[in-house]
Design a protein around this motif. Structure first.
Motif, PDB file in Angstrom:
ATOM      1  N   GLY A   1      60.915   5.805 -25.530  1.00 44.00           N
ATOM      2  CA  GLY A   1      59.493   6.038 -25.298  1.00 44.00           C
ATOM      3  C   GLY A   1      58.591   5.095 -26.060  1.00 44.00           C
ATOM      4  O   GLY A   1      57.382   5.323 -26.149  1.00 44.00           O
TER       5      GLY A   1
ATOM      6  N   PHE B   1      59.988  12.002 -23.108  1.00 43.86           N
ATOM      7  CA  PHE B   1      59.644  13.127 -23.977  1.00 43.86           C
ATOM      8  C   PHE B   1      60.340  12.954 -25.322  1.00 43.86           C
ATOM      9  O   PHE B   1      61.555  12.788 -25.389  1.00 43.86           O
TER      10      PHE B   1
ATOM     11  N   TYR C   1      55.136  13.328 -25.146  1.00 44.86           N
ATOM     12  CA  TYR C   1      55.776  12.084 -24.733  1.00 44.86           C
ATOM     13  C   TYR C   1      55.063  10.844 -25.269  1.00 44.86           C
ATOM     14  O   TYR C   1      53.863  10.836 -25.506  1.00 44.86           O
TER      15      TYR C   1
ATOM     16  N   CYS D   1      57.617  15.807 -15.045  1.00 47.05           N
ATOM     17  CA  CYS D   1      56.349  15.341 -15.605  1.00 47.05           C
ATOM     18  C   CYS D   1      55.349  15.232 -14.458  1.00 47.05           C
ATOM     19  O   CYS D   1      55.656  15.600 -13.322  1.00 47.05           O
TER      20      CYS D   1
ATOM     21  N   GLY E   1      60.547  12.838 -16.172  1.00 48.29           N
ATOM     22  CA  GLY E   1      60.503  12.234 -17.492  1.00 48.29           C
ATOM     23  C   GLY E   1      61.861  12.305 -18.165  1.00 48.29           C
ATOM     24  O   GLY E   1      62.612  13.268 -17.975  1.00 48.29           O
TER      25      GLY E   1
END
Length: 241
Positions: free
Chosen positions: A56, A119, A144, A173, A181
């Motif tokens: 992420g 996330f 996230y 998501c 996600g």
């Protein structure tokens, strides 16, 4: 957006200063696409190119060494960037950069290692959650891409999906973010003891339930249809998350 980007870049440390768009003059080739950070295809329009890894973390796409030191960490910038993320239907770089974050006259093209929404943390929702629609104070949130509760989705334990080939865990998501996600590996490992498997298959099969909040949730596997059939049936099992 330019001010936020400059501020965010200044927080990344001296090794990342070479990635400032103002100092970047060379072109970058990724697969079959060539671009220059900050290029202006038409007057008064600027284009930038970004990459999101499976943790992420957000980077300028042409950053050579991608790690925690060189990623963007300014929360205001991340919230601004990801709140504007959507599918790239601009007619430019759609195949190589399938997502886009627009800011006025700036086009920020985005590609990712897996999914653009990753996330990273499970949070308890604040008693009041301004800007988060439909969330009560006692509901858990999946946060996230470094945005804390400002970038989050309600946690639905029954909707967790473990990919049968890669072993990675996914959660729904927003449609703007692609509908699916990825759950970061560290968080997926924390959640893994709560998956329940059919007795006859053990952990070599797909989990059937998830134990959470004193309840045994039947997994819906509603995200299974979001992955190509070929992806389901081939490849080696990846690390969890």
């Amino acid at each position: 957006m330019l001010f936020l980007r400059a501020a965010a870049l200044s927080c990344r440390g001296l090794p990342a200063l070479r990635c400032l768009p103002a100092a970047y003059t060379g072109s970058r080739t990724t697969a079959n696409v060539t671009y220059i950070q900050g290029q202006s295809p038409v007057p008064r329009i600027r284009e930038y190119f970004y990459y999101i890894d499976h943790q992420g973390q957000l980077f300028l796409d042409d950053t050579k060494v991608k790690n925690f030191v060189t990623c963007f960490k300014d929360i205001k910038f991340l919230i601004f960037f990801f709140s504007r993320l959507c599918s790239n239907q601009s007619g430019r770089y759609e195949e190589d950069f399938p997502f886009l974050s627009l800011c006025g006259r700036e086009r920020n093209f985005v590609r990712c290692d897996d999914r653009p929404i990753v996330f990273t943390h499970l949070l308890q929702s604040p008693a009041t959650s301004p800007g988060i629609t439909g969330i009560t104070g006692d509901q858990e949130l999946l946060s996230y891409c470094g945005g804390a509760e400002k970038l989050s989705a309600p946690f639905r334990p029954e909707a967790l999906y473990m990919h049968p080939v890669s072993g990675r865990v996914y959660h729904p998501c927003s449609e703007r973010g692609g509908g699916v996600g990825l759950v970061r590996s560290a968080l997926a490992i924390e959640l893994s003891p709560f998956f329940v498997y059919a007795t006859e298959h053990g952990q070599s099969g797909q989990p059937t339930h998830f134990l959470w909040g004193g309840q045994k949730h039947t997994l819906t596997n509603e995200l299974a249809g979001c992955f190509p059939t070929a992806e389901e049936g081939s490849g080696q099992k990846d690390e969890l998350g």
